[in-house]
Design an enzyme around this catalytic site. Structure first.
Site, PDB file in Angstrom:
ATOM      1  N   GLU A 315       0.800  -1.229   0.000  1.00 30.08           N
ATOM      2  CA  GLU A 315       0.000   0.000   0.000  1.00 30.08           C
ATOM      3  C   GLU A 315       0.834   1.282   0.000  1.00 30.08           C
ATOM      4  OE1 GLU A 315      -3.752  -1.554   2.610  1.00 30.08           O
ATOM      5  OE2 GLU A 315      -1.971  -0.924   3.704  1.00 30.08           O
TER       6      GLU A 315
HETATM    7  C1  TNX Z   1      -4.107  -3.790   4.825  1.00 30.01           C
HETATM    8  S1  TNX Z   1      -2.947  -5.937   3.387  1.00 30.01           S
HETATM    9  C2  TNX Z   1      -2.815  -3.670   5.280  1.00 30.01           C
HETATM   10  C3  TNX Z   1      -2.573  -3.194   6.650  1.00 30.01           C
HETATM   11  C4  TNX Z   1      -3.846  -2.994   7.404  1.00 30.01           C
HETATM   12  C5  TNX Z   1      -4.826  -4.065   7.028  1.00 30.01           C
HETATM   13  C6  TNX Z   1      -6.099  -4.026   7.801  1.00 30.01           C
HETATM   14  C7  TNX Z   1      -1.651  -5.219   3.894  1.00 30.01           C
HETATM   15  C8  TNX Z   1      -0.398  -5.853   3.528  1.00 30.01           C
HETATM   16  N1  TNX Z   1      -1.724  -4.083   4.599  1.00 30.01           N
HETATM   17  O1  TNX Z   1      -1.806  -2.024   6.641  1.00 30.01           O
HETATM   18  O2  TNX Z   1      -3.573  -3.038   8.758  1.00 30.01           O
HETATM   19  O3  TNX Z   1      -5.129  -3.934   5.665  1.00 30.01           O
HETATM   20  O4  TNX Z   1      -6.904  -5.121   7.493  1.00 30.01           O
END
Ligand code: TNX
Length: 511
Positions: A315
């Protein structure tokens, strides 16, 4: 071998035959063999039954096992790594292929220990041969969004290692906090560890704390994988060292989501208390960034006997794509230079030249959409493999159902059956052999206490453990069999003080 569904075992073994009756456990029962695991077994029997069995170390003079005794040994000629056999007749004998196998055989033995209606204790007679399907059976704890101290992490290790999970990934940094002391960059913990999401208290591990966790995990046959999340999820780094990160990128969805939740927006230089993602990035074109990454990775490598360091990569919405790819290549190379195998969230597969052998962690859905599957496949093109953490089935931070008090909902509602009914191979277009196994992440935005953690992890971790351990073709790998066997774990979990969610679809047993 005949299979019976009646043995209350999770994950279900490769082969298991129930015998006639039970072998009584009394104060006269002794356990012979390997001291460390014998003590673990005796302690667990006592927590469960209040019966203190003697370990052979206390009674060496008494020699050969008598009827009713427990025998633990290792047979190096046994083929399958982490495998074991367990035979309960007039004695109960666990034979491990290695130390881990012996430990897992002991966990199976503890699941066979039951209280009779008259209050006496016994081990169900059985003949079991077992070994894992996947070598990688992981779980992740996010100690960045909420911090959990050493005692909590040890309790977590106890609970999940008893389900034969063998990798513990610690998410040690995120926008909300930095949780491990780094000698060469001391302001990380000094300035960026004091708070958690929502303004809750924070914390961090000293190096001695961290070594204690690693050693405890090793004693339960778990490898610890430290993660420093880069280049995004790095707001906390900027609170300590402002010149390492860019100004926050406030995209529309972050603004709308923060408003909806009544949470503050990230402000450069201040601890971030919200849950928004994708607003932070380290400076990609500044050499000081790589000095930082190299120092942190070196100090983490020194604390890490296991082969892996996780470098994040998820992300990074605040990082332009070309910059992200450049960073992915350099950061994975730094991990290799430090003598470790890099692991990255699957987005880093967008980079043509991530380091050879980098392992990808796939968090897309079981029905891949967009670029996710392609990015994940790139790791195999670079000689790496994949860990499967599909967010719609393996994310322990999702709500069980609409009325769950804890958890998020963006990926799915994940009831116990959803966590159970999926198959790690065949989701991505990669050879089955490229799938190392699975990992179930527990992100901690909504988990404020360790009790909250346990509510989210148990019982779903048991479902995921069976996906990772048990043969796909086993006749007992059915939801109907699983829910009965899972229900039978309740007395054991209660004795261990595990605050599990009493999912209504499971027939929880009293004894
Ligand atoms: C996505 S999926 C994230 C996290 C969050 C989570 C909450 C991923 C690798 N990163 O930063 O905590 O969703 O469900």
């Amino acid at each position: 071998m005949v299979f019976t569904h009646s043995l209350p075992l999770v994950p279900v073994p490769v082969s298991a035959t129930a015998g006639e009756g039970r072998m009584p456990v009394t104060a006269a029962t002794r356990v012979h063999g390997a001291a460390a695991v014998a003590t673990l077994l005796a302690d667990a029997v006592e927590r469960r039954s209040s019966i203190r069995i003697a370990t052979a170390a206390q009674r060496t003079a008494e020699g050969e096992p008598a009827s009713g005794d427990l025998v633990l040994r290792i047979d190096p000629d046994m083929a399958a790594a982490e495998g074991y056999t367990l035979t309960v007749g007039d004695t109960a004998e666990v034979v491990g292929a290695d130390e881990a196998g012996l430990f897992y055989g002991v966990q199976t033995l503890l699941q066979l220990l039951r209280e009779d209606e008259d209050g006496t204790w016994a081990i169900l007679r059985a003949d079991i041969a077992d070994a894992p399907r996947f070598a990688r059976r992981g779980v992740m704890l996010d100690v960045a969004r909420h911090f959990f101290g050493v005692a909590d992490v040890k309790a977590f290790i106890d609970g999940v290692s008893a389900l034969k999970l063998n990798h513990l990934h610690l998410h040690l940094s995120d926008d909300q906090g930095w949780r491990i002391h780094i000698d060469s960059w001391p302001l990380l913990t000094e300035r960026s560890s004091g708070t958690s999401a929502g303004g809750d208290p924070g914390g961090f591990y000293t190096k001695d704390d961290y070594r204690e966790i690693v050693a405890y995990a090793a004693s339960r046959h778990m490898i610890v994988i430290p993660e420093i999340d880069l280049p995004g999820h790095t707001h906390a780094i900027g609170v300590a060292y402002p010149d390492l990160v860019e100004a926050p990128v406030l995209n529309d969805s972050l603004i709308a989501e923060s408003e909806r939740l009544g949470q503050p927006l990230p402000v450069a230089g201040e601890n971030y208390l919200g849950w928004g993602v994708g607003h932070s990035s380290v400076r990609i074109h500044d050499e000081r960034t790589y000095r930082f990454v190299r120092d942190v990775v070196r100090e983490l490598a020194e604390l890490t006997p296991g082969p892996y360091i996780h470098i994040g990569g998820d992300e990074s919405l605040g990082t332009p794509k070309a910059d992200f790819d450049l960073f992915a290549a350099r950061a994975t190379a730094i991990v290799v230079e430090a003598g470790k195998v890099p692991i990255a969230w699957h987005e880093m597969g967008s980079a043509e030249d991530i380091a050879e052998g980098t392992v990808g962690q796939y968090w897309g859905s079981t029905t891949p959409a967009g670029a996710h599957a392609e990015e994940a496949a790139r790791f195999t093109a670079r000689g790496g493999a994949l860990i499967m953490s599909p967010s719609n089935v393996a994310y322990l931070d999702m709500k069980y159902a609409e009325d769950s008090p804890l958890g998020l909902t963006w990926a799915a509602f994940i009831d116990v059956r959803a966590a159970y009914d999926w198959e790690p191979t065949g989701i991505l277009e990669v050879p089955d052999a490229a799938i190392l196994g699975i990992e179930a992440p527990l992100w901690s935005e909504t988990a404020r206490t360790f009790d909250d953690v346990e509510q989210l992890v148990f019982p779903r971790a048991a479902a995921l453990a069976e996906v990772a351990w048990s043969p796909q073709q086993s006749p007992a790998r059915t939801w109907e069999s699983f829910r009965e066997r899972l229900g039978a774990l309740a007395p054991l979990w209660k004795a261990e003080g595990i605050s599990f969610h009493p999912a209504p679809e499971i027939p929880w047993s009293d004894r």
